[in-house]
Scaffold this active site. Structure first.
Site, PDB file in Angstrom:
ATOM      1  N   HIS A 141       4.197 -15.885 -10.246  1.00  0.00           N
ATOM      2  CA  HIS A 141       3.851 -17.334 -10.885  1.00  0.00           C
ATOM      3  C   HIS A 141       2.331 -17.162 -10.309  1.00  0.00           C
ATOM      4  CE1 HIS A 141       4.316 -21.161 -11.995  1.00  0.00           C
ATOM      5  NE2 HIS A 141       5.765 -21.606 -11.374  1.00  0.00           N
ATOM      6  N   ASP A 147       3.052 -19.126 -15.877  1.00  0.00           N
ATOM      7  CA  ASP A 147       3.903 -20.326 -15.507  1.00  0.00           C
ATOM      8  C   ASP A 147       5.420 -20.310 -16.206  1.00  0.00           C
ATOM      9  OD1 ASP A 147       1.944 -21.183 -14.028  1.00  0.00           O
ATOM     10  OD2 ASP A 147       0.881 -22.077 -15.637  1.00  0.00           O
TER      11      ASP A 147
END
Lengths: 469, 233
Positions: free
Chosen positions: A439, A443
């Site tokens: 992350h 995303d």
């Protein structure tokens, strides 16, 4: 006396014996190099904490053990044996003492004075007579059990324990003054019962640990506190103790670093591979005949994934400091398990290959990985990883990212499931394709779009032509 | 309260074996209390050195090919695996008494700190790795570090900082056994030529700061150095 694995730094918990410089039965002088150890990238030779005979080596070359582990026994001879019957000053295990811990017990046995007095070129030479024995520090834990022996020809003191010598080194006097120690309460473990620096430090740390004991020097030794360094456990009934292999440790370190470094998230799609199953059934014999390798599902997935990686280069990226390195090519790393563990060979230039090329490359790398014939450059330079636990039966996996890659895709087992097709329940061959992703780099939207692309490719492409059969 | 120490920086390229021998001699003198702390800064002709943990597969080229390339191959007593030394690389061998209770890990971290600070002086931001010794830019190593202690006390070997190093020398080996990582140099990172001679004074300054030393240049002629060192006590 027991020779223990020394601690070469506060954060060091273990060391590897590189080499014993003495054999069992050899005589060794105090401060003479006894063995060599390696920790992280620092190697050192370790001087003997005492003079005597090396009677037993308990940890062999190449073995890695925790700090404080007994490595060998040095028989100090007559004097030491007699003294061993006497209870000694309390001293705990090195790594366990809450305060002053690093002070006394972890003391490496190099003696400043002895070091200076002893010609390096002839380490067997006895320490010069003018060396005050009280200044020669002992390894404290060992000193707690057996007082260190005298130097072989120390004419200043009898080999056995005489009345406590009044000769105190300036260092001992200073330490005693600093810590307000009444020296009459300290039991000396040095030659002739002299009080050594370690005796004072042990006394101080024991006093800090158990205030009540300070006034009672005759108290029995403090029970050893649990050590932070855990020695190898003895095998119990029905157990076997197997040391970790080098590769096991390397895998462990790599995985642990990844889990600590990446911001791992996970996404899954389910893919209808009914037509792929049928295609493979139809084509596998011809494929093996024509190309010499078995046709598995992995090449289809690799091929479908490469297309998605080229479409979503952030998934095919590497985080480099504060920059992202986006790869416009795909070097596909494939996790391969073999008897020693796991290795991840790389198909270089995978984006230039069709399904057949990929199938051959996968088969070749996997075979050579298992035969341990991979070259160094065949396990580096990957940009993305695929792991394939499906053949072993898993239907869902959450892999750890193979750093420095951004993501790792898992292909699990294909199973027949009831699914809804055109508002009717049908039986289809389904597979869960999932991905652990970082992350810090991407995303959920990109991860999901990427996986959706892989799914779409697998469900809609006609691989028959690509197979050349 | 900085401790005085000698700085030996011979001009030109110094044969690896000479430097290695001098370093060990200095360490023996240091251990015997006959010499003080010393830092050697040198540049070597091309040489590959294999530490105690080298593995055959880390040498990509054959030994013959390495020798044909004009480089030497040496198997030495430091920790770590394979590395390269050569022109354009600033090599430092601090021979320091780390005391009776050395924190070897701290010592290595301090060496890294020296290099990180010196690189920052020329505008290059470097960092440590969580798992590997050395100083890095991203996943590329700029400075290799390999250390050995004599008698668990006096430091040997040290660091090798790529300034203008021809990085193609590294093609011959898997540096430090790390197959996934690459190698780079300060010049590449800075986008300009950063010479060894530019870095040496910066490294000296930060060695002094980090290790609390006051480095006095010693004009000892190489390779008469070992004798000089032995008589210094």
């Amino acid at each position: 006396m027991q020779v223990k694995m020394p601690q070469l730094g506060e954060t060091v918990v273990e060391g590897t014996i590189l080499k014993w410089l003495k054999k069992e039965g050899d005589d060794v002088a105090q401060d003479e190099p006894l063995f060599e150890i390696s920790t992280d990238k620092v190697d050192t030779e370790v001087p003997s904490p005492a003079a005597g005979t090396l009677t037993k080596i308990m940890v062999g070359e190449g073995q890695t053990v925790s700090v404080g582990t007994d490595l060998a026994v040095i028989d100090a001879g007559e004097g030491g044996a007699q003294l061993a019957e006497e209870p000694a000053a309390p001293a705990g295990e090195p790594a366990a003492q809450p305060n002053g811990a690093a002070e006394a017990p972890a003391e490496p046995p190099a003696a400043e004075a002895a070091r200076k007095a002893e010609p390096v070129e002839t380490p067997q030479a006895e320490p010069a007579a003018e060396v005050p024995a009280a200044e020669a520090p002992q390894a404290a834990p060992a000193a707690a059990q057996v007082p260190a022996p005298s130097a072989p020809t120390d004419v200043q003191a009898p080999p056995d324990r005489g009345p406590r010598s009044q000769i105190l080194s300036p260092l001992v006097r200073r330490l005693a003054a600093e810590h307000e120690v009444d020296l009459s309460q300290v039991r000396g473990t040095g030659t002739g019962g002299r009080i050594t620096k370690n005796d004072v430090l042990s006394f101080v740390s024991a006093r800090a640990e158990r205030p009540a004991a300070a006034a009672i020097p005759e108290a029995p030794p403090a029970p050893p506190a649990p050590s932070a360094a855990v020695p190898a456990p003895a095998a119990g009934e029905g157990q076997e103790v197997v040391p970790l292999t080098h590769i096991r440790k390397a895998i462990g370190q790599h995985m642990h670093t990844s889990i600590q470094t990446t911001a791992r998230a996970w996404t899954m799609v389910e893919v209808n591979v009914d037509h792929l199953v049928k295609l493979r059934e139809r084509a596998k014999e011809a494929f093996r005949e024509k190309h010499g390798v078995n046709l598995t599902y992995l090449p289809f997935v690799v091929r479908a994934t490469i297309d998605a990686l080229l479409e979503y280069p952030h998934v095919n990226a590497r985080l480099d400091g504060e920059n992202l390195v986006l790869h416009k090519f795909v070097n596909m790393a494939i996790a391969v398990s073999y008897d020693a563990g796991l290795i991840v060979p790389v198909i270089k230039g995978a984006d230039g290959m069709n399904t057949v090329g990929i199938a051959r490359a996968v088969a070749d790398l996997a075979a050579r990985a298992r035969a341990r014939q991979l070259k160094p450059d065949e396990v580096q330079g990957g940009t993305f990883t695929i792991t394939n636990p499906g053949p072993y039966g898993s239907v869902l996996s959450v892999p750890i990212i193979n750093m420095p890659h951004t993501a790792i895709l898992s292909l699990d087992a294909i199973v027949k499931r009831p699914v809804v097709v055109d508002d009717a329940i049908a039986i289809r061959s389904m597979v869960n394709v999932s991905m652990s992703w970082d992350h810090r780099v991407i995303d959920g939207e990109i991860a999901t779009r990427f996986l959706a692309r892989v799914k779409e490719n697998l469900e809609t492409w006609d691989f028959a032509e690509d197979l050349g059969v | 309260m900085a401790r005085p120490a000698r700085l030996i920086r011979p001009p030109g390229l110094v044969d690896y074996d000479d430097a290695n021998e001098a370093m060990h001699e200095l360490a023996r003198s240091r251990l015997a209390g006959e010499a003080g702390d010393t830092v050697i800064l040198v540049e070597h002709p091309p040489v590959y050195t294999a530490g105690r943990r080298w593995k055959a597969e880390d040498i990509v080229w054959s030994e013959d090919r390495i020798r044909a390339s004009g480089a030497e191959l040496r198997f030495i007593d430091r920790g770590g695996s394979l590395t390269f030394h050569g022109p354009g690389q600033l090599v430092g061998y601090p021979v320091l008494d780390l005391g009776a209770r050395p924190d070897a890990v701290r010592y290595v971290r301090d060496l890294e700190e020296v290099v990180i600070r010196a690189a920052a002086d020329v505008g290059v931001e470097l960092h440590r790795s969580d798992v590997q010794t050395g100083v890095w830019s991203g996943h590329r190593k700029v400075c290799a570090i390999g250390v050995r202690l004599m008698r668990m006390r006096v430091s040997l070997h040290g660091f090798a900082l790529n300034c203008t190093t021809d990085l193609s020398w590294y093609d011959a080996i898997v540096p430090c056994g790390l197959s996934d990582e690459g190698v780079t140099s300060l010049s590449q990172l800075a986008g300009r030529t950063v010479e060894v001679d530019e870095m040496a004074p910066l490294v000296v300054r930060h060695l002094e700061a980090v290790f609390d030393l006051e480095l006095e240049p010693d004009r000892a002629e190489w390779p008469s150095l070992p004798a000089t060192a032995a008589s210094a006590g």
